[in-house]
Write a protein that holds these residues in place. Structure first.
Motif, PDB file in Angstrom:
ATOM      1  N   LEU A 184     104.010  71.992  63.575  1.00  0.00           N
ATOM      2  CA  LEU A 184     104.503  70.661  63.036  1.00  0.00           C
ATOM      3  C   LEU A 184     104.778  69.431  64.503  1.00  0.00           C
ATOM      4  CD1 LEU A 184     105.497  71.472  59.879  1.00  0.00           C
ATOM      5  CD2 LEU A 184     102.457  71.039  60.454  1.00  0.00           C
ATOM      6  N   PRO A 185     104.065  68.670  64.550  1.00  0.00           N
ATOM      7  CA  PRO A 185     104.769  67.877  65.562  1.00  0.00           C
ATOM      8  C   PRO A 185     106.081  67.476  65.018  1.00  0.00           C
ATOM      9  CG  PRO A 185     102.612  67.469  64.714  1.00  0.00           C
ATOM     10  CD  PRO A 185     103.112  68.537  63.824  1.00  0.00           C
ATOM     11  N   ALA A 186     106.960  67.151  65.806  1.00  0.00           N
ATOM     12  CA  ALA A 186     108.629  66.770  65.631  1.00  0.00           C
ATOM     13  C   ALA A 186     108.862  65.458  64.880  1.00  0.00           C
ATOM     14  CB  ALA A 186     109.332  66.415  67.023  1.00  0.00           C
ATOM     15  N   ASP A 187     108.032  64.647  64.848  1.00  0.00           N
ATOM     16  CA  ASP A 187     107.861  64.083  64.016  1.00  0.00           C
ATOM     17  C   ASP A 187     107.262  63.865  62.647  1.00  0.00           C
ATOM     18  OD1 ASP A 187     105.354  63.490  64.526  1.00  0.00           O
ATOM     19  OD2 ASP A 187     105.027  61.511  64.303  1.00  0.00           O
ATOM     20  N   VAL A 188     106.513  64.567  62.268  1.00  0.00           N
ATOM     21  CA  VAL A 188     106.329  65.276  61.136  1.00  0.00           C
ATOM     22  C   VAL A 188     107.332  65.428  60.362  1.00  0.00           C
ATOM     23  CG1 VAL A 188     105.414  66.627  59.679  1.00  0.00           C
ATOM     24  CG2 VAL A 188     103.921  65.469  61.290  1.00  0.00           C
ATOM     25  N   ARG A 189     107.893  66.547  61.320  1.00  0.00           N
ATOM     26  CA  ARG A 189     108.504  67.543  60.499  1.00  0.00           C
ATOM     27  C   ARG A 189     110.542  66.721  60.563  1.00  0.00           C
ATOM     28  NH1 ARG A 189     108.234  70.351  65.522  1.00  0.00           N
ATOM     29  NH2 ARG A 189     110.272  70.143  66.230  1.00  0.00           N
ATOM     30  N   LYS A 190     110.764  65.593  61.145  1.00  0.00           N
ATOM     31  CA  LYS A 190     111.482  64.879  60.947  1.00  0.00           C
ATOM     32  C   LYS A 190     111.415  63.822  59.854  1.00  0.00           C
ATOM     33  CE  LYS A 190     114.278  61.385  63.359  1.00  0.00           C
ATOM     34  NZ  LYS A 190     114.508  60.736  64.412  1.00  0.00           N
ATOM     35  N   ARG A 191     110.227  63.215  59.474  1.00  0.00           N
ATOM     36  CA  ARG A 191     109.815  62.855  58.225  1.00  0.00           C
ATOM     37  C   ARG A 191     110.055  63.542  57.207  1.00  0.00           C
ATOM     38  NH1 ARG A 191     105.093  60.867  60.913  1.00  0.00           N
ATOM     39  NH2 ARG A 191     104.300  62.094  59.735  1.00  0.00           N
ATOM     40  N   LEU A 192     109.377  64.817  56.848  1.00  0.00           N
ATOM     41  CA  LEU A 192     109.610  65.851  55.778  1.00  0.00           C
ATOM     42  C   LEU A 192     110.737  66.154  55.624  1.00  0.00           C
ATOM     43  CD1 LEU A 192     106.357  67.027  56.673  1.00  0.00           C
ATOM     44  CD2 LEU A 192     107.009  65.880  54.813  1.00  0.00           C
ATOM     45  N   GLY A 193     112.034  66.361  56.930  1.00  0.00           N
ATOM     46  CA  GLY A 193     113.185  66.789  56.256  1.00  0.00           C
ATOM     47  C   GLY A 193     113.652  68.028  56.958  1.00  0.00           C
ATOM     48  N   LEU A 194     112.455  68.682  57.628  1.00  0.00           N
ATOM     49  CA  LEU A 194     112.548  70.169  57.941  1.00  0.00           C
ATOM     50  C   LEU A 194     113.237  71.148  59.490  1.00  0.00           C
ATOM     51  CD1 LEU A 194     108.338  70.321  57.508  1.00  0.00           C
ATOM     52  CD2 LEU A 194     110.235  71.309  55.835  1.00  0.00           C
ATOM     53  N   THR A 195     114.290  70.554  59.241  1.00  0.00           N
ATOM     54  CA  THR A 195     115.222  70.470  60.422  1.00  0.00           C
ATOM     55  C   THR A 195     115.582  72.188  61.055  1.00  0.00           C
ATOM     56  OG1 THR A 195     116.930  71.020  58.800  1.00  0.00           O
ATOM     57  CG2 THR A 195     116.952  69.178  59.698  1.00  0.00           C
ATOM     58  N   SER A 196     115.273  73.485  60.144  1.00  0.00           N
ATOM     59  CA  SER A 196     114.606  74.491  60.642  1.00  0.00           C
ATOM     60  C   SER A 196     114.705  75.374  59.552  1.00  0.00           C
ATOM     61  CB  SER A 196     116.514  74.466  60.834  1.00  0.00           C
ATOM     62  OG  SER A 196     117.316  75.402  60.189  1.00  0.00           O
ATOM     63  N   GLY A 197     114.325  76.086  59.348  1.00  0.00           N
ATOM     64  CA  GLY A 197     113.736  77.395  58.684  1.00  0.00           C
ATOM     65  C   GLY A 197     112.483  77.568  57.976  1.00  0.00           C
ATOM     66  N   GLY A 228      92.900  72.285  49.237  1.00  0.00           N
ATOM     67  CA  GLY A 228      93.346  72.747  50.466  1.00  0.00           C
ATOM     68  C   GLY A 228      94.706  73.270  51.366  1.00  0.00           C
ATOM     69  N   VAL A 229      94.998  72.750  51.724  1.00  0.00           N
ATOM     70  CA  VAL A 229      96.656  73.593  51.788  1.00  0.00           C
ATOM     71  C   VAL A 229      97.433  72.882  51.667  1.00  0.00           C
ATOM     72  CG1 VAL A 229      97.899  74.677  53.690  1.00  0.00           C
ATOM     73  CG2 VAL A 229      95.250  74.799  53.415  1.00  0.00           C
ATOM     74  N   VAL A 230      98.608  72.952  51.242  1.00  0.00           N
ATOM     75  CA  VAL A 230      99.981  72.811  50.855  1.00  0.00           C
ATOM     76  C   VAL A 230     101.159  73.122  51.494  1.00  0.00           C
ATOM     77  CG1 VAL A 230     101.765  72.325  48.349  1.00  0.00           C
ATOM     78  CG2 VAL A 230      99.332  72.178  47.968  1.00  0.00           C
ATOM     79  N   LEU A 231     101.605  72.441  51.696  1.00  0.00           N
ATOM     80  CA  LEU A 231     103.148  73.153  52.788  1.00  0.00           C
ATOM     81  C   LEU A 231     104.236  72.774  51.703  1.00  0.00           C
ATOM     82  CD1 LEU A 231     102.881  72.226  56.523  1.00  0.00           C
ATOM     83  CD2 LEU A 231     102.743  74.395  55.261  1.00  0.00           C
TER      84      LEU A 231
END
Length: 75
Positions: free
Chosen positions: A10-23, A33-36
């Motif tokens: 996932l692109p860094a800006d998407v991870r940041k927007r979603l609060g995905l720091t790690s894990g 479709g697909v749900v993350l």
């Protein structure tokens, strides 16, 4: 985007927007479709489903089942 070993990136800006720091991120394939989901979202969803099926009765869950099994084994 996929990495050479077949993992999805996932692109860094998407991870940041979603609060995905790690894990881990959990992927669910649906009819639409697909749900993350983040781990916290996956746990919350599982708890909501458990609540739906147990009606909020603790004895209907895993802990209640294990407690009844322990009581039965003592008798």
């Amino acid at each position: 985007m996929y990495t050479p070993n077949g993992r999805m990136s996932l692109p860094a800006d998407v991870r940041k927007r979603l609060g995905l720091t790690s894990g881990a991120v959990f992927l669910e394939e649906t009819e639409d479709g697909v749900v993350l989901r983040t781990a916290a979202q996956a746990v919350a969803r599982a708890q909501a489903l458990a609540q739906q099926y147990t009606g909020g009765h603790p004895e209907a869950g895993v802990d209640g089942f294990l407690a009844r099994r322990a009581e039965d084994s003592v008798e």
